[in-house]
Design an enzyme around this catalytic site. Structure first.
Site, mmCIF file in Angstrom:
data_model
loop_
_atom_site.group_PDB
_atom_site.id
_atom_site.type_symbol
_atom_site.label_atom_id
_atom_site.label_comp_id
_atom_site.label_asym_id
_atom_site.label_seq_id
_atom_site.Cartn_x
_atom_site.Cartn_y
_atom_site.Cartn_z
ATOM 1 N N LYS A 1 -92.671 20.997 -33.672
ATOM 2 C CA LYS A 1 -92.966 22.042 -32.693
ATOM 3 C C LYS A 1 -91.650 22.632 -32.207
ATOM 4 O O LYS A 1 -90.743 21.886 -31.804
ATOM 5 C CB LYS A 1 -93.736 21.449 -31.506
ATOM 6 C CG LYS A 1 -94.506 22.468 -30.693
ATOM 7 C CD LYS A 1 -95.746 22.929 -31.448
ATOM 8 C CE LYS A 1 -96.780 23.557 -30.514
ATOM 9 N NZ LYS A 1 -97.992 23.940 -31.253
ATOM 10 N N THR B 1 -98.381 18.746 -34.019
ATOM 11 C CA THR B 1 -97.314 19.421 -33.284
ATOM 12 C C THR B 1 -97.706 19.647 -31.827
ATOM 13 O O THR B 1 -96.846 19.659 -30.947
ATOM 14 C CB THR B 1 -96.951 20.759 -33.951
ATOM 15 O OG1 THR B 1 -98.062 21.644 -33.892
ATOM 16 C CG2 THR B 1 -96.530 20.544 -35.394
ATOM 17 N N GLN C 1 -57.048 32.677 -35.945
ATOM 18 C CA GLN C 1 -57.000 31.352 -36.553
ATOM 19 C C GLN C 1 -56.216 30.370 -35.699
ATOM 20 O O GLN C 1 -56.636 29.212 -35.497
ATOM 21 C CB GLN C 1 -56.373 31.437 -37.956
ATOM 22 C CG GLN C 1 -57.278 32.035 -39.023
ATOM 23 C CD GLN C 1 -57.186 33.545 -39.107
ATOM 24 O OE1 GLN C 1 -56.806 34.221 -38.141
ATOM 25 N NE2 GLN C 1 -57.546 34.093 -40.261
ATOM 26 N N ASN D 1 -64.447 38.397 -35.027
ATOM 27 C CA ASN D 1 -63.514 39.329 -34.385
ATOM 28 C C ASN D 1 -64.261 40.601 -34.015
ATOM 29 O O ASN D 1 -64.566 41.427 -34.872
ATOM 30 C CB ASN D 1 -62.351 39.637 -35.333
ATOM 31 C CG ASN D 1 -61.122 40.114 -34.598
ATOM 32 O OD1 ASN D 1 -61.219 40.546 -33.442
ATOM 33 N ND2 ASN D 1 -59.973 40.045 -35.242
ATOM 34 N N HIS E 1 -64.341 44.063 -32.859
ATOM 35 C CA HIS E 1 -63.282 45.070 -32.867
ATOM 36 C C HIS E 1 -63.471 46.131 -31.787
ATOM 37 O O HIS E 1 -64.595 46.561 -31.493
ATOM 38 C CB HIS E 1 -63.227 45.762 -34.231
ATOM 39 C CG HIS E 1 -62.925 44.830 -35.361
ATOM 40 N ND1 HIS E 1 -61.741 44.149 -35.480
ATOM 41 C CD2 HIS E 1 -63.680 44.459 -36.427
ATOM 42 C CE1 HIS E 1 -61.763 43.409 -36.562
ATOM 43 N NE2 HIS E 1 -62.932 43.568 -37.156
#
EC number: 1.7.3.3
Length: 351
Positions: free
Chosen positions: A39, A84, A280, A306, A308
């Site tokens: 579930k 579930t 990095q 990144n 921009h």
């Protein structure tokens, strides 16, 4: 090192004959190599009432079970299936019975319950995402009675919820502050004494307007990007880490420490900042400091896309706005660079 929702079974578990729809054994033509069910997105709010001071935890919980038998798949025999819906009810009943301290501890409680309760369950995987509620600051609830007070709103420290005295926080009113999402995954296997506990951060979006550069990268016929000596640096951090020791760690405190380390390595000192020669390097420094500071963390993985912000070219418009432009930028979400790394202790195999 990082757990998938369910571990791939070994080849030894898949041998032998299959059972056809009419109940007759037949040689395997195909093999189920992974399986499970559960579930997802079970939403639960728990209120801890200790006198006038209330504490809340709101989670979205996913429970996945893997059974030893595959007869539900091969034969349509449901006799081993824990519905579930029953898994959903278990989330609420255990929250009522034991309360909720942290997502990791609640996930461990759920996973262990399923293995203890049902002997035919081989593996339990629990995923929890935490809703970011913070207490309302007392200063934010004060009535504004004069024009001079209007200018004072937001000038104090109340927006920094972690730095103000608890007495200035409201006893039972909360505000949704989605700075970052705290989540965890717990995998417990009956034949494996090690409990896999992974915590993580999602959606931590940060931006700084200077002290970020990117220069001296590969210069060939495919390059169009000039050296960037001072650029806007923005990213949405996703980070996850695995614990080698789950008995001595304060999960909530450790999560906050990791978040603070990421922010510190990204932003630096409030007055002078910190230089970033690349995404990095900033990413690596954050991961290294986490391993330095939290000995219970064995491995950490981080992704920094990144995001921009490109300078709007005002050169064709000198009659309207003369001079260079370093104030107006165009946000560009796609495409974007993606930087990631996983850092582990060298003696990881011995942990």
């Amino acid at each position: 090192m990082f757990a998938t929702p369910l571990r791939q079974p070994s080849s030894a578990s898949g041998g032998g004959p299959a059972v056809s729809m009419d109940g007759q054994e037949t040689p395997f033509q195909y093999e189920i190599t992974d399986h499970g069910y559960g579930k997802d997105a079970v939403k639960v709010l728990h209120v801890s009432r200790k006198g006038p001071v209330h504490t809340i935890q709101e989670f979205e919980v996913g429970t996945h079970l893997k059974l030893y038998s595959k007869k539900d798949y091969y034969q349509g025999n449901n006799s081993d299936i824990v519905a579930t819906d029953s898994q959903k009810n278990t989330v609420y009943l255990l929250a009522k019975k034991y309360g909720i301290e942290s997502p990791e501890k609640f996930a461990l409680l759920l996973g262990q319950h399923f293995l203890n309760k049902y002997s035919h369950v081989e593996e339990a995987h629990i995923h929890v995402e935490t809703y970011p509620w913070q207490r309302v600051c007392q200063e934010e609830t004060k009535a504004v009675t004069s024009q001079s007070q209007v200018g004072q709103v937001g000038q104090g420290g109340c927006n920094n919820f972690s730095s103000i005295d608890n007495r200035s926080l409201h006893n039972h009113a909360f505000i949704f502050t989605p700075t970052a999402l705290h989540y965890c995954d717990v995998v417990i296997r009956r034949k494996d004494p090690k409990q896999t506990v992974i915590s993580g951060i999602k959606g931590l979006r940060v931006l700084k307007t200077t002290q970020s550069s990117f220069v001296n990268f590969v210069n060939d016929e495919f390059r169009s990007l000039p050296d960037q000596y001072d650029r806007i640096f923005s990213t949405v951090v996703e980070c996850s880490w695995e614990y080698s020791d789950t008995q001595t760690v304060n999960f909530s405190r450790a999560w906050q420490v990791v978040k603070n380390i990421i922010l510190r390595n990204f932003a630096g000192d409030p007055q002078v900042g910190v230089s970033s020669p690349s995404v990095q390097h900033t990413l690596y420094l954050s991961e290294k400091q986490v391993l330095d500071v939290i000995p219970q963390v064995s491995v950490i993985s981080m992704t920094m896309p990144n995001k921009h912000y490109f300078n709007f070219d005002t050169k064709p418009f000198q009659q309207i706005v003369p001079g260079d432009n370093n104030e107006v930028f165009i946000p560009v979400d796609k495409p974007h660079g993606t930087i990631y790394a996983q850092l582990a202790r060298k003696n990881l195999s011995h942990l």
